[in-house]
Design an enzyme around this catalytic site. Structure first.
Site, PDB file in Angstrom:
ATOM      1  N   ASP A  17       4.145  44.311  20.679  1.00 44.59           N
ATOM      2  CA  ASP A  17       4.338  43.603  21.952  1.00 44.59           C
ATOM      3  C   ASP A  17       5.757  43.044  22.067  1.00 44.59           C
ATOM      4  O   ASP A  17       6.389  42.715  21.066  1.00 44.59           O
ATOM      5  CB  ASP A  17       3.307  42.463  22.052  1.00 44.59           C
ATOM      6  CG  ASP A  17       3.094  42.019  23.489  1.00 44.59           C
ATOM      7  OD1 ASP A  17       3.618  42.667  24.407  1.00 44.59           O
ATOM      8  OD2 ASP A  17       2.412  40.995  23.686  1.00 44.59           O
ATOM      9  N   ASN A  19       8.296  44.503  24.257  1.00 44.66           N
ATOM     10  CA  ASN A  19       9.338  45.451  24.685  1.00 44.66           C
ATOM     11  C   ASN A  19      10.040  44.969  25.957  1.00 44.66           C
ATOM     12  O   ASN A  19      11.269  45.062  26.082  1.00 44.66           O
ATOM     13  CB  ASN A  19       8.732  46.832  24.998  1.00 44.66           C
ATOM     14  CG  ASN A  19       8.186  47.524  23.777  1.00 44.66           C
ATOM     15  OD1 ASN A  19       8.413  47.084  22.663  1.00 44.66           O
ATOM     16  ND2 ASN A  19       7.459  48.614  23.985  1.00 44.66           N
ATOM     17  N   HIS A  34      10.891  49.870  26.349  1.00 42.41           N
ATOM     18  CA  HIS A  34       9.858  50.765  25.806  1.00 42.41           C
ATOM     19  C   HIS A  34      10.489  51.865  24.963  1.00 42.41           C
ATOM     20  O   HIS A  34       9.939  52.261  23.934  1.00 42.41           O
ATOM     21  CB  HIS A  34       9.017  51.362  26.944  1.00 42.41           C
ATOM     22  CG  HIS A  34       8.192  50.336  27.657  1.00 42.41           C
ATOM     23  ND1 HIS A  34       7.418  49.409  26.980  1.00 42.41           N
ATOM     24  CD2 HIS A  34       8.016  50.062  28.975  1.00 42.41           C
ATOM     25  CE1 HIS A  34       6.812  48.625  27.853  1.00 42.41           C
ATOM     26  NE2 HIS A  34       7.158  48.985  29.069  1.00 42.41           N
ATOM     27  N   THR A  63      -6.565  49.466  28.137  1.00 42.31           N
ATOM     28  CA  THR A  63      -7.272  49.784  29.389  1.00 42.31           C
ATOM     29  C   THR A  63      -6.749  48.902  30.529  1.00 42.31           C
ATOM     30  O   THR A  63      -6.841  49.273  31.692  1.00 42.31           O
ATOM     31  CB  THR A  63      -8.798  49.583  29.229  1.00 42.31           C
ATOM     32  OG1 THR A  63      -9.042  48.325  28.585  1.00 42.31           O
ATOM     33  CG2 THR A  63      -9.424  50.692  28.407  1.00 42.31           C
ATOM     34  N   GLU A  64      -6.199  47.747  30.186  1.00 44.56           N
ATOM     35  CA  GLU A  64      -5.651  46.842  31.207  1.00 44.56           C
ATOM     36  C   GLU A  64      -4.221  47.212  31.614  1.00 44.56           C
ATOM     37  O   GLU A  64      -3.738  46.777  32.662  1.00 44.56           O
ATOM     38  CB  GLU A  64      -5.667  45.391  30.701  1.00 44.56           C
ATOM     39  CG  GLU A  64      -7.052  44.762  30.617  1.00 44.56           C
ATOM     40  CD  GLU A  64      -7.890  45.291  29.484  1.00 44.56           C
ATOM     41  OE1 GLU A  64      -7.333  45.593  28.409  1.00 44.56           O
ATOM     42  OE2 GLU A  64      -9.113  45.422  29.659  1.00 44.56           O
ATOM     43  N   LEU A 128      -1.217  59.449   5.069  1.00 46.30           N
ATOM     44  CA  LEU A 128      -1.367  58.276   5.952  1.00 46.30           C
ATOM     45  C   LEU A 128      -2.204  58.693   7.159  1.00 46.30           C
ATOM     46  O   LEU A 128      -1.963  59.762   7.731  1.00 46.30           O
ATOM     47  CB  LEU A 128       0.024  57.808   6.405  1.00 46.30           C
ATOM     48  CG  LEU A 128       0.087  56.694   7.449  1.00 46.30           C
ATOM     49  CD1 LEU A 128      -0.302  55.351   6.836  1.00 46.30           C
ATOM     50  CD2 LEU A 128       1.489  56.574   8.049  1.00 46.30           C
TER      51      LEU A 128
HETATM   52  C1  IPE Z   1      -1.303  44.452  24.500  1.00 51.02           C
HETATM   53  O1  IPE Z   1      -0.131  43.976  25.022  1.00 51.02           O
HETATM   54  C2  IPE Z   1      -1.386  45.935  24.677  1.00 51.02           C
HETATM   55  C3  IPE Z   1      -0.431  46.729  23.923  1.00 51.02           C
HETATM   56  C4  IPE Z   1       0.464  46.265  23.089  1.00 51.02           C
HETATM   57  C5  IPE Z   1      -0.510  48.148  24.130  1.00 51.02           C
HETATM   58  P1  IPE Z   1      -0.042  43.384  26.505  1.00 51.02           P
HETATM   59  O2  IPE Z   1       1.366  42.983  26.715  1.00 51.02           O
HETATM   60  O3  IPE Z   1      -0.628  44.371  27.462  1.00 51.02           O
HETATM   61  O4  IPE Z   1      -1.025  42.136  26.412  1.00 51.02           O
HETATM   62  P2  IPE Z   1      -1.119  40.834  27.314  1.00 51.02           P
HETATM   63  O5  IPE Z   1      -1.230  41.284  28.748  1.00 51.02           O
HETATM   64  O6  IPE Z   1       0.130  40.026  27.102  1.00 51.02           O
HETATM   65  O7  IPE Z   1      -2.319  40.106  26.820  1.00 51.02           O
HETATM   66  C1  IPE Z   2       4.393  46.199  24.670  1.00 46.84           C
HETATM   67  O1  IPE Z   2       5.435  45.576  25.319  1.00 46.84           O
HETATM   68  C2  IPE Z   2       4.196  47.626  25.113  1.00 46.84           C
HETATM   69  C3  IPE Z   2       2.985  47.832  25.913  1.00 46.84           C
HETATM   70  C4  IPE Z   2       2.112  46.942  26.242  1.00 46.84           C
HETATM   71  C5  IPE Z   2       2.771  49.175  26.384  1.00 46.84           C
HETATM   72  P1  IPE Z   2       5.263  44.882  26.731  1.00 46.84           P
HETATM   73  O2  IPE Z   2       5.589  45.873  27.797  1.00 46.84           O
HETATM   74  O3  IPE Z   2       3.924  44.260  26.859  1.00 46.84           O
HETATM   75  O4  IPE Z   2       6.387  43.789  26.665  1.00 46.84           O
HETATM   76  P2  IPE Z   2       6.333  42.306  27.255  1.00 46.84           P
HETATM   77  O5  IPE Z   2       5.082  41.669  26.720  1.00 46.84           O
HETATM   78  O6  IPE Z   2       6.290  42.447  28.747  1.00 46.84           O
HETATM   79  O7  IPE Z   2       7.576  41.651  26.758  1.00 46.84           O
HETATM   80 MG    MG Z   3       3.222  42.419  26.437  1.00 50.10          MG
END
Ligand code: IPE
Ligand code: IPE
Ligand code: MG
Length: 241
Positions: A17, A19, A34, A63-64, A128
């Site tokens: 998380d 990115n 990303h 899924t969200e 792995l």
């Molecule tokens: C969780 O991260 C999903 C992935 C890393 C793929 P999110 O960024 O979607 O989660 P929330 O919305 O902050 O809970």
């Molecule tokens: C995680 O990074 C990647 C995915 C959820 C696909 P985010 O895109 O959630 O990055 P933030 O949380 O907005 O910084």
């Molecule tokens: Mg995020």
């Protein structure tokens, strides 16, 4: 941390998380974030392989995450397509088995095809087990499992009274991998975000403020080192107490 450390986790799961915030901090677009996130996967996979960690599970798309703007969803899908296309031969060569959890049929058909081919071509690899959670949601996983199980009951394959934890877990996407020992979440968020709800019953959690693209080898070692010193009781009492 030495490579001979005892008590390394057998299975590490990571919520990659941050990115978007990594990119924003630098004045870049989320797309750049990303891209940097995908580039950082190589370090994680190589380190886990070198540390003899058997299972690595990565939360790639929830899924969200479909609720994000279409531009971003499309960008994530094309990055996944590019990643799988470029890494297929590397996985084959490096003895890494690809495993997927999530409802992949809802993904673009070329990605579904690529996933199926790669799973097939790496199915005998054993150094792995790399599991990608794509269009994964733990609640969806549990509901899907219950539907299949209910059908098996209706068809007389299973007796209701025989259902227990061991039988139920065979209906989950994760039926072929053990529960995670260590769950790492980057970016300073302290939640599961619908990841592995059933499987994390006794998982050890490690949170760091570092955004995923900045998560380096030293951060991984810090998490593993901390894990190795923990006492996991699983509801029992310590042997020495
Ligand atoms: C969780 O991260 C999903 C992935 C890393 C793929 P999110 O960024 O979607 O989660 P929330 O919305 O902050 O809970
Ligand atoms: C995680 O990074 C990647 C995915 C959820 C696909 P985010 O895109 O959630 O990055 P933030 O949380 O907005 O910084
Ligand atoms: Mg995020």
């Amino acid at each position: 941390m030495s490579k001979n450390i005892i008590n390394t986790p057998n299975h590490i799961a990571v919520i990659l998380d941050g990115n978007g915030r990594w990119a924003k901090q630098r004045g870049f677009s989320r797309t750049e974030g990303h891209k940097a996130g995908v580039e950082n996967l190589e370090m994680l996979i190589n380190e886990c392989r070198d540390l003899d960690i058997k299972y690595l599970t990565l939360y790639v798309f929830s899924t969200e995450n479909w609720k994000r703007p279409a531009f971003e969803v499309n960008n994530l899908m094309s990055l996944l397509n590019k990643y799988l296309t470029e890494k297929k031969d590397v996985l084959i060569k490096e003895n890494i088995r690809l495993n997927i959890i999530g409802e992949i049929e809802k993904l673009p058909s070329k990605i579904v095809k690529l996933i199926k081919e790669t799973i097939n071509q790496t199915k005998n690899n054993e150094k792995l087990i790399l599991t990608l959670a794509v269009n994964y949601g733990a609640r969806n996983e549990i509901i899907t499992a219950i539907k299949i199980l209910a059908n098996d009951v209706l068809n007389g394959k299973i007796d209701v009274d025989s259902i227990n934890e061991n039988i139920f877990k065979n209906y989950l996407y994760t039926h072929n991998i053990p529960d995670p020992d260590l769950l790492i979440r980057t970016s300073g968020e302290y939640r599961l975000s619908n990841f592995l709800l059933w499987q994390c019953a006794y998982t050890e959690f490690w949170y760091t403020d570092v955004y995923w693209p900045d998560f380096k080898k030293k951060d991984l070692y810090e998490a593993i080192d901390n894990f190795s010193k923990r006492k996991r009781r699983f509801g029992k009492v310590d042997n020495e107490s």
